[in-house]
Design a protein around this motif. Structure first.
Motif, mmCIF file in Angstrom:
data_model
loop_
_atom_site.group_PDB
_atom_site.id
_atom_site.type_symbol
_atom_site.label_atom_id
_atom_site.label_comp_id
_atom_site.label_asym_id
_atom_site.label_seq_id
_atom_site.Cartn_x
_atom_site.Cartn_y
_atom_site.Cartn_z
ATOM 1 N N ILE A 28 46.513 29.910 30.185
ATOM 2 C CA ILE A 28 46.697 29.725 31.624
ATOM 3 C C ILE A 28 45.672 30.558 32.379
ATOM 4 O O ILE A 28 45.357 31.687 31.984
ATOM 5 C CB ILE A 28 48.132 30.107 32.064
ATOM 6 N N TYR A 29 45.136 29.991 33.439
ATOM 7 C CA TYR A 29 44.248 30.703 34.365
ATOM 8 C C TYR A 29 44.820 30.539 35.765
ATOM 9 O O TYR A 29 45.095 29.413 36.195
ATOM 10 C CB TYR A 29 42.837 30.120 34.342
ATOM 11 N N THR A 30 44.998 31.637 36.470
ATOM 12 C CA THR A 30 45.452 31.554 37.860
ATOM 13 C C THR A 30 44.386 32.125 38.775
ATOM 14 O O THR A 30 43.657 33.036 38.405
ATOM 15 C CB THR A 30 46.770 32.327 38.085
ATOM 16 N N PHE A 31 44.318 31.544 39.968
ATOM 17 C CA PHE A 31 43.416 32.060 40.990
ATOM 18 C C PHE A 31 44.004 31.701 42.346
ATOM 19 O O PHE A 31 44.420 30.576 42.572
ATOM 20 C CB PHE A 31 41.999 31.496 40.845
ATOM 21 N N SER A 32 44.075 32.689 43.211
ATOM 22 C CA SER A 32 44.681 32.513 44.523
ATOM 23 C C SER A 32 46.087 31.937 44.354
ATOM 24 O O SER A 32 46.949 32.569 43.772
ATOM 25 C CB SER A 32 43.795 31.625 45.403
#
Length: 266
Positions: A58-62
């Motif tokens: 998983i990658y999260t941004f903002s």
């Protein structure tokens, strides 16, 4: 999960965007959104066994997240079952969406499968499947729903039907229902997790567990209570807001949740 030979591989890509968060500037609020993504993802990932055939990342941004699923490189082709992978991935992700709904955080998304490159060491990812998942979310979803590419949806439906057939064939308890066209709830198969919306788009039924009266960890509500609470929240937001584009989202969610509640009460 890295493509060490520096080329595209086949990934299931799930893109999720939190709605109404553009006006959120509070650190704690934005941190909490990202924390939910990672906490729920990690809870499920910790259940992986040594023989698990896939990777996930998983990658999260903002206020957004990309979730990737891919078969491990060492897995033989005989053990690579796309239908099962897609079904497992959707079921694994559902607790994330239930947690958001429980905390009154609304979202939409897109799910695709195809070419992608993922380099976890550099937090770098790109490819057609990444673009398509984003396109489904930003151009097609519109409402608080997660639109699924038809190739993924059809594989999931095929897997569910196959598993249901095997269960009916091996469990006499289910046999009497077949001739009547009645099927008892079988949430362990993923049954009902993919639906077709009114506009013909396949969507993720993120109320699949509550609909089958399963209690999700950390929520502690029956399926019926969970959905009724969500419906009440939708009514409150419709009364509270004046902007059409905001009200429209809650009308959609209200219709979706009410249909699930009606199914439980039948």
């Amino acid at each position: 999960m890295d493509n060490e030979d520096k080329k595209f591989s086949q990934y299931l890509v799930i893109f999720v965007d939190i709605l109404g968060s553009q006006n959120k500037t509070d650190f704690e609020e934005m941190y909490h959104i990202n924390k939910i993504f990672h906490e729920e993802f990690e809870k499920n990932q910790n259940k992986d066994m040594e023989h698990t055939v896939y990777f996930r990342k998983i990658y999260t941004f903002s206020d957004c997240a990309y979730i990737f699923y891919k078969f491990k490189d060492e897995i033989s082709n005989e053990r690579k079952n796309l239908s099962k992978l897609f079904t497992v991935a959707l079921c694994n992700c559902e607790p994330i969406f239930l947690r958001f709904l429980k905390e009154k955080i609304i979202f939409r998304g897109g799910i695709s499968y195809g070419d992608a490159y993922v380099d976890s060491h550099r937090s770098m990812f790109f490819g057609n499947a990444v673009n398509q998942a984003y396109k489904l979310e930003s151009k097609i979803a519109i409402h608080p729903r997660i639109v699924i590419d038809s190739c993924v949806a059809n594989e999931v439906i095929e897997n569910i039907e196959e598993v249901k057939y095997k269960m009916l064939a091996t469990n006499p308890e289910y046999v009497p229902f077949v001739g009547m066209g009645i099927m008892p709830p079988m949430p362990e198969t993923g049954d009902g997790i993919v639906e077709m919306d009114l506009d013909g788009e396949f969507i993720f039924n993120y109320l699949h567990f509550p609909e089958n009266e399963m209690i999700c960890p950390d929520i502690y509500l029956s399926g019926q209570d969970f959905i009724q609470e969500l419906i009440q929240y939708c009514y409150e937001q419709i009364d509270k807001n004046k902007q059409y584009h905001v009200i429209d989202k809650y009308f959609y969610l209200l219709r979706f949740a009410q249909a699930k509640l009606d199914g439980l009460l039948e």
